[in-house]
Design an enzyme around this catalytic site. Structure first.
Site, mmCIF file in Angstrom:
data_model
loop_
_atom_site.group_PDB
_atom_site.id
_atom_site.type_symbol
_atom_site.label_atom_id
_atom_site.label_comp_id
_atom_site.label_asym_id
_atom_site.label_seq_id
_atom_site.Cartn_x
_atom_site.Cartn_y
_atom_site.Cartn_z
ATOM 1 N N ASN A 8 0.879 -1.174 0.000
ATOM 2 C CA ASN A 8 0.000 0.000 0.000
ATOM 3 C C ASN A 8 0.914 1.221 0.000
ATOM 4 O O ASN A 8 1.425 1.626 1.036
ATOM 5 C CB ASN A 8 -0.905 -0.018 1.233
ATOM 6 C CG ASN A 8 -1.962 1.075 1.205
ATOM 7 O OD1 ASN A 8 -1.876 2.026 0.430
ATOM 8 N ND2 ASN A 8 -2.963 0.955 2.063
ATOM 9 N N ARG A 90 -2.847 -2.076 -3.420
ATOM 10 C CA ARG A 90 -3.976 -1.146 -3.392
ATOM 11 C C ARG A 90 -3.793 -0.158 -4.535
ATOM 12 O O ARG A 90 -2.759 0.504 -4.643
ATOM 13 C CB ARG A 90 -4.017 -0.389 -2.068
ATOM 14 C CG ARG A 90 -5.164 0.624 -2.000
ATOM 15 C CD ARG A 90 -4.973 1.591 -0.872
ATOM 16 N NE ARG A 90 -6.042 2.578 -0.810
ATOM 17 C CZ ARG A 90 -5.926 3.777 -0.243
ATOM 18 N NH1 ARG A 90 -4.780 4.136 0.303
ATOM 19 N NH2 ARG A 90 -6.946 4.607 -0.231
ATOM 20 N N HIS A 178 -12.370 4.403 -1.115
ATOM 21 C CA HIS A 178 -12.269 3.684 0.168
ATOM 22 C C HIS A 178 -13.028 2.362 0.128
ATOM 23 O O HIS A 178 -13.447 1.836 1.161
ATOM 24 C CB HIS A 178 -12.784 4.542 1.336
ATOM 25 C CG HIS A 178 -11.953 5.757 1.607
ATOM 26 N ND1 HIS A 178 -12.516 7.003 1.819
ATOM 27 C CD2 HIS A 178 -10.614 5.940 1.669
ATOM 28 C CE1 HIS A 178 -11.554 7.897 2.009
ATOM 29 N NE2 HIS A 178 -10.393 7.269 1.930
ATOM 30 N N GLY A 209 -7.831 10.870 4.808
ATOM 31 C CA GLY A 209 -8.833 10.809 3.759
ATOM 32 C C GLY A 209 -10.133 10.400 4.413
ATOM 33 O O GLY A 209 -10.154 9.535 5.291
ATOM 34 N N ARG A 238 -7.508 17.949 1.662
ATOM 35 C CA ARG A 238 -8.424 18.043 0.522
ATOM 36 C C ARG A 238 -9.706 18.749 0.927
ATOM 37 O O ARG A 238 -10.161 18.637 2.060
ATOM 38 C CB ARG A 238 -8.722 16.647 -0.030
ATOM 39 C CG ARG A 238 -7.579 16.065 -0.827
ATOM 40 C CD ARG A 238 -7.835 14.615 -1.179
ATOM 41 N NE ARG A 238 -7.299 13.702 -0.185
ATOM 42 C CZ ARG A 238 -7.600 12.420 -0.093
ATOM 43 N NH1 ARG A 238 -8.475 11.893 -0.938
ATOM 44 N NH2 ARG A 238 -7.050 11.659 0.836
ATOM 45 N N ASP A 280 -3.787 17.321 10.809
ATOM 46 C CA ASP A 280 -3.962 16.178 11.706
ATOM 47 C C ASP A 280 -5.005 16.519 12.782
ATOM 48 O O ASP A 280 -4.851 17.500 13.523
ATOM 49 C CB ASP A 280 -2.629 15.829 12.370
ATOM 50 C CG ASP A 280 -2.651 14.477 13.062
ATOM 51 O OD1 ASP A 280 -3.597 14.223 13.829
ATOM 52 O OD2 ASP A 280 -1.716 13.676 12.841
ATOM 53 N N ASN A 329 -10.177 5.858 16.789
ATOM 54 C CA ASN A 329 -9.324 6.256 17.911
ATOM 55 C C ASN A 329 -9.756 7.501 18.672
ATOM 56 O O ASN A 329 -9.237 7.737 19.766
ATOM 57 C CB ASN A 329 -7.890 6.473 17.398
ATOM 58 C CG ASN A 329 -7.289 5.213 16.812
ATOM 59 O OD1 ASN A 329 -7.263 4.183 17.459
ATOM 60 N ND2 ASN A 329 -6.822 5.288 15.573
ATOM 61 N N GLU A 376 -7.678 -2.896 5.399
ATOM 62 C CA GLU A 376 -7.592 -2.911 3.942
ATOM 63 C C GLU A 376 -6.551 -3.918 3.458
ATOM 64 O O GLU A 376 -6.743 -4.570 2.410
ATOM 65 C CB GLU A 376 -7.243 -1.506 3.436
ATOM 66 C CG GLU A 376 -8.326 -0.479 3.686
ATOM 67 C CD GLU A 376 -7.857 0.950 3.524
ATOM 68 O OE1 GLU A 376 -8.519 1.709 2.798
ATOM 69 O OE2 GLU A 376 -6.813 1.303 4.121
#
Length: 390
Positions: A8, A90, A178, A209, A238, A280, A329, A376
């Site tokens: 990935n 991926r 996703h 994302g 984004r 973040d 989290n 994933e």
């Protein structure tokens, strides 16, 4: 022992996992090379959590993804036993032609390279390791697992934009992303709460994302992401949903070029642009700055709005699932988002939420609230295993 390598690749990091292949898949190691080109650092752990590598490397030794692939490949060859039979990758954008994983060859790689403008942060990095391995080990089986594939079963009406229909035939349509994460979560729901998994569910993949997906009977019926990975929710860098007129204004009145506009929308917007501090969520939650509050308030607001649209697409809601970095989290963000869902009868249990339990809704909640960690890489390994076994 035969093994499958899962790759990935991102813009400055390379995540990888190795699975043994027998009657079933078993994860052996999990690793990451981060800080590529700036402060390269390799970490590898066994499936049991034992640290196998913790190495710093000079930037000139790992300036790009191909160099990172070489270094990781050398580490694996020296320390891992078994025969590598396939590599699963991926790939963010599979375009209109791929509704399932595909064996990679030169023809497919050239096709996927055409979608780079639709995912400029991801596609070039996803494809770089594939190119390296095709050149160096052309006999090695490689499998592309597409983030768009899970959404390819939508009603065509859902994926059309209200522009002349011939553009849809050219591939200008809503794809959704996703998908590997949503596919995994849908499978887990079917295992842990089959009654819920067969109903009307919204899964919120909330990380750097971010997007949301409406599931009915475990299948995608609607997504907040569209033609590119810019639509829907605001993200780390984004913009999320934006009036196309804003883009025309910036082109015409500010004289921005297409590359400048691309940098603005993909790299300078989202949490980073709104806050002026960080992309973040952890940094924003720790800050008292007004910009940080604005970014988080905007994020929660847009999640609430998009949830309403997805509920309308489903005709109701049985469960809401949190997944990915923020969703798994951050108890604080889950609580804020659950409050936005109060009009649907959703009610959070504070103790369960703080403990990040599987079910975090209260006993009297009309909508079940779950925290389901995504995987994933395991989904990629499963697809790769199935394809080479067939």
């Amino acid at each position: 022992m035969d093994t499958i390598l899962v790759v990935n690749a991102g813009s400055s990091s390379l995540k990888f996992e190795v699975f043994s292949v027998a009657d079933s898949l078993e994860r052996l190691i999990k690793g990451q090379m981060e800080g590529i080109g700036t402060a390269p650092h390799l970490t590898v752990k066994s499936a049991g959590g034992e640290r196998l590598a913790n190495e710093n490397h000079p930037p000139e030794a790992v300036p790009d993804l191909p160099a990172a692939m070489r270094l990781v490949g050398e580490w694996l060859r020296q320390r891992q036993q078994g025969r590598l039979v396939a590599v699963g990758h991926r790939v963010v954008h599979g375009g209109p032609n791929h509704s399932r994983p595909a064996r990679i060859n030169e023809e497919l790689l050239r096709e996927l390279e055409q979608y780079t403008p639709l995912a400029p942060l991801h596609q070039p990095n996803n494809l770089a390791p594939i190119r390296v391995l095709l050149e160096r080990q052309p006999q090695l089986a490689q499998v592309a697992c597409f983030d768009t594939a899970f959404h390819r079963g939508h009603d065509p009406m859902t994926d059309h934009y209200a522009i002349p229909a011939h553009y849809f035939d050219e591939g200008i349509r809503r794809y959704g992303f996703h998908g590997l994460s949503y596919e995994y979560v849908a499978g887990r729901l079917a295992e842990i709460a089959p009654d819920v998994g067969s109903g009307r569910v919204i899964v919120a993949h909330l990380g750097s994302g971010a997007s949301m997906c409406a599931l009915y009977k475990g299948l995608s019926v609607e997504s907040t992401l569209g033609f590119t990975a810019l639509d829907g929710l605001p993200m780390g860098t984004r913009c999320g949903q934006i009036d196309p007129g804003v883009l025309l204004y910036l082109l015409q009145q500010h004289g921005m070029t297409a590359p400048q506009l691309q940098d603005l929308l993909y790299k300078e917007s989202g949490f980073k642009g709104l806050s002026g501090i960080s992309n973040d969520v952890r940094d924003l939650l720790a800050s008292d700055d007004a910009g940080a509050r604005l970014a988080l308030d905007h994020f929660v607001h847009r999640i609430g709005l998009n949830a309403g649209a997805l509920v309308a697409a489903l005709g109701g809601l049985d469960a809401f699932v949190f997944t990915a970095g923020v969703g798994e989290n951050s108890a604080v963000m889950r609580a804020r988002i659950a409050k936005k869902l109060g009009w649907l009868g959703a009610s959070l249990d504070p103790a369960r939420n703080e403990a990040s339990e599987l079910l975090v809704s209260s006993d009297d909640s009309k909508v079940a609230l779950y925290v389901v960690p995504t995987d994933e890489e395991l989904m990629i390994a499963r697809h790769t295993f199935a394809l080479i076994a067939a």
